[in-house]
Design a protein around this motif. Structure first.
Motif, PDB file in Angstrom:
ATOM      1  N   MET A  22       9.203   5.838  27.223  1.00  0.00           N
ATOM      2  CA  MET A  22       8.205   5.561  28.250  1.00  0.00           C
ATOM      3  C   MET A  22       7.220   4.525  27.733  1.00  0.00           C
ATOM      4  O   MET A  22       6.942   4.454  26.541  1.00  0.00           O
ATOM      5  N   ALA A  23       6.695   3.748  28.649  1.00  0.00           N
ATOM      6  CA  ALA A  23       5.607   2.820  28.325  1.00  0.00           C
ATOM      7  C   ALA A  23       4.572   2.946  29.435  1.00  0.00           C
ATOM      8  O   ALA A  23       4.910   3.046  30.613  1.00  0.00           O
ATOM      9  N   THR A  24       3.310   2.946  29.037  1.00  0.00           N
ATOM     10  CA  THR A  24       2.212   2.907  29.993  1.00  0.00           C
ATOM     11  C   THR A  24       1.588   1.529  29.852  1.00  0.00           C
ATOM     12  O   THR A  24       1.216   1.126  28.748  1.00  0.00           O
ATOM     13  N   ILE A  25       1.491   0.821  30.982  1.00  0.00           N
ATOM     14  CA  ILE A  25       0.992  -0.557  30.944  1.00  0.00           C
ATOM     15  C   ILE A  25      -0.233  -0.702  31.848  1.00  0.00           C
ATOM     16  O   ILE A  25      -0.345  -0.006  32.855  1.00  0.00           O
ATOM     17  N   PRO A  26      -1.158  -1.609  31.488  1.00  0.00           N
ATOM     18  CA  PRO A  26      -2.384  -1.804  32.280  1.00  0.00           C
ATOM     19  C   PRO A  26      -2.175  -2.788  33.437  1.00  0.00           C
ATOM     20  O   PRO A  26      -2.532  -3.959  33.349  1.00  0.00           O
ATOM     21  N   ALA A  27      -1.580  -2.305  34.516  1.00  0.00           N
ATOM     22  CA  ALA A  27      -1.365  -3.155  35.687  1.00  0.00           C
ATOM     23  C   ALA A  27      -2.699  -3.480  36.341  1.00  0.00           C
ATOM     24  O   ALA A  27      -3.682  -2.746  36.171  1.00  0.00           O
ATOM     25  N   GLU A  28      -2.754  -4.563  37.089  1.00  0.00           N
ATOM     26  CA  GLU A  28      -3.986  -4.954  37.792  1.00  0.00           C
ATOM     27  C   GLU A  28      -4.506  -3.827  38.676  1.00  0.00           C
ATOM     28  O   GLU A  28      -5.697  -3.636  38.813  1.00  0.00           O
ATOM     29  N   GLU A  29      -3.587  -3.072  39.291  1.00  0.00           N
ATOM     30  CA  GLU A  29      -3.975  -2.004  40.213  1.00  0.00           C
ATOM     31  C   GLU A  29      -4.311  -0.699  39.510  1.00  0.00           C
ATOM     32  O   GLU A  29      -4.757   0.249  40.145  1.00  0.00           O
ATOM     33  N   GLY A  30      -4.066  -0.612  38.208  1.00  0.00           N
ATOM     34  CA  GLY A  30      -4.349   0.602  37.435  1.00  0.00           C
ATOM     35  C   GLY A  30      -3.236   0.871  36.438  1.00  0.00           C
ATOM     36  O   GLY A  30      -2.227   0.166  36.398  1.00  0.00           O
ATOM     37  N   GLY A  48      -5.985  -4.533  28.585  1.00  0.00           N
ATOM     38  CA  GLY A  48      -5.922  -3.089  28.391  1.00  0.00           C
ATOM     39  C   GLY A  48      -4.972  -2.728  27.264  1.00  0.00           C
ATOM     40  O   GLY A  48      -4.612  -3.571  26.442  1.00  0.00           O
ATOM     41  N   VAL A  49      -4.545  -1.469  27.269  1.00  0.00           N
ATOM     42  CA  VAL A  49      -3.727  -0.943  26.183  1.00  0.00           C
ATOM     43  C   VAL A  49      -2.342  -0.560  26.697  1.00  0.00           C
ATOM     44  O   VAL A  49      -2.223   0.120  27.716  1.00  0.00           O
ATOM     45  N   ILE A  50      -1.323  -1.003  25.979  1.00  0.00           N
ATOM     46  CA  ILE A  50       0.047  -0.568  26.224  1.00  0.00           C
ATOM     47  C   ILE A  50       0.293   0.613  25.291  1.00  0.00           C
ATOM     48  O   ILE A  50       0.039   0.522  24.085  1.00  0.00           O
ATOM     49  N   ARG A  51       0.763   1.719  25.859  1.00  0.00           N
ATOM     50  CA  ARG A  51       1.086   2.907  25.070  1.00  0.00           C
ATOM     51  C   ARG A  51       2.593   3.122  25.119  1.00  0.00           C
ATOM     52  O   ARG A  51       3.178   3.129  26.190  1.00  0.00           O
ATOM     53  N   VAL A  52       3.201   3.314  23.948  1.00  0.00           N
ATOM     54  CA  VAL A  52       4.638   3.457  23.823  1.00  0.00           C
ATOM     55  C   VAL A  52       4.957   4.879  23.372  1.00  0.00           C
ATOM     56  O   VAL A  52       4.343   5.382  22.435  1.00  0.00           O
ATOM     57  N   ARG A  53       5.925   5.517  24.058  1.00  0.00           N
ATOM     58  CA  ARG A  53       6.373   6.867  23.699  1.00  0.00           C
ATOM     59  C   ARG A  53       7.829   6.821  23.252  1.00  0.00           C
ATOM     60  O   ARG A  53       8.679   6.253  23.935  1.00  0.00           O
ATOM     61  N   GLU A  54       8.061   7.452  22.098  1.00  0.00           N
ATOM     62  CA  GLU A  54       9.405   7.588  21.549  1.00  0.00           C
ATOM     63  C   GLU A  54       9.534   8.973  20.958  1.00  0.00           C
ATOM     64  O   GLU A  54       8.576   9.497  20.371  1.00  0.00           O
ATOM     65  N   ASN A  55      10.702   9.576  21.105  1.00  0.00           N
ATOM     66  CA  ASN A  55      10.957  10.912  20.553  1.00  0.00           C
ATOM     67  C   ASN A  55       9.878  11.920  20.944  1.00  0.00           C
ATOM     68  O   ASN A  55       9.447  12.739  20.129  1.00  0.00           O
ATOM     69  N   GLY A  56       9.394  11.827  22.174  1.00  0.00           N
ATOM     70  CA  GLY A  56       8.434  12.795  22.691  1.00  0.00           C
ATOM     71  C   GLY A  56       6.999  12.607  22.232  1.00  0.00           C
ATOM     72  O   GLY A  56       6.146  13.451  22.523  1.00  0.00           O
ATOM     73  N   ALA A  57       6.697  11.529  21.523  1.00  0.00           N
ATOM     74  CA  ALA A  57       5.334  11.315  21.019  1.00  0.00           C
ATOM     75  C   ALA A  57       4.911   9.864  21.204  1.00  0.00           C
ATOM     76  O   ALA A  57       5.751   8.957  21.233  1.00  0.00           O
ATOM     77  N   GLU A  58       3.603   9.660  21.316  1.00  0.00           N
ATOM     78  CA  GLU A  58       3.068   8.300  21.386  1.00  0.00           C
ATOM     79  C   GLU A  58       3.182   7.677  20.010  1.00  0.00           C
ATOM     80  O   GLU A  58       2.638   8.202  19.042  1.00  0.00           O
ATOM     81  N   THR A  59       3.916   6.573  19.927  1.00  0.00           N
ATOM     82  CA  THR A  59       4.188   5.960  18.620  1.00  0.00           C
ATOM     83  C   THR A  59       3.449   4.657  18.380  1.00  0.00           C
ATOM     84  O   THR A  59       3.321   4.226  17.240  1.00  0.00           O
TER      85      THR A  59
END
Length: 136
Positions: A22-30, A48-59
């Motif tokens: 999974m990746a969480t990205i800072p889109a213009e809309e949120g 903003g901050v991109i958050r990356v998840r691998e193996n069930g944890a934020e890496t």
């Protein structure tokens, strides 16, 4: 768990290219979460901050100053104006850059709207950088 290819490219280099859950990205809309099989789209990104998840944890967490993301079911390609891992992001340098950006915004008051908007977006991105910086 299913994965997709996440690529993060800045003007200087390819910063990241690997399979992630999974990746969480800072889109213009949120904030926007992306999982494997996501609908195709092109998204404008704000600072903003991109958050990356691998193996069930934020890496990994990386600051970006804006850009675009191309999302497909098997891949996400992020073209960032600027990208820095949070562990390497200096609060002191970010505060200095924010002060410079705020001064540039004041000077852009009489400029055409697109230029003012760009200056404002830069200030907003650097405010985020100051608030998330992990290095001194």
């Amino acid at each position: 768990m299913a994965t997709f290819l996440l690529e993060l490219v800045s003007p200087e280099k390819l910063l990241l290219s690997r399979q992630v859950e999974m990746a969480t990205i800072p889109a213009e809309e949120g904030e926007m979460g992306v999982l494997p099989g996501h609908s195709p789209m092109i998204v404008a990104l704000r600072g903003g901050v991109i958050r990356v998840r691998e193996n069930g944890a934020e890496t990994e967490k990386l600051f970006i100053a804006g850009g675009f993301a191309e999302v497909s079911p098997e891949r996400v390609t992020i073209l960032a104006d600027e990208a820095t891992p949070l562990a390497n992001l200096s609060r002191t340098a970010s505060e200095r850059r924010l002060a410079e950006a705020e001064a540039a915004l004041q000077e852009a008051v009489s400029e055409p709207e697109p230029k003012r908007d760009a200056a404002y977006a830069r200030v907003q991105a650097l405010r985020t950088a100051v608030s998330v910086a992990e290095a001194a």
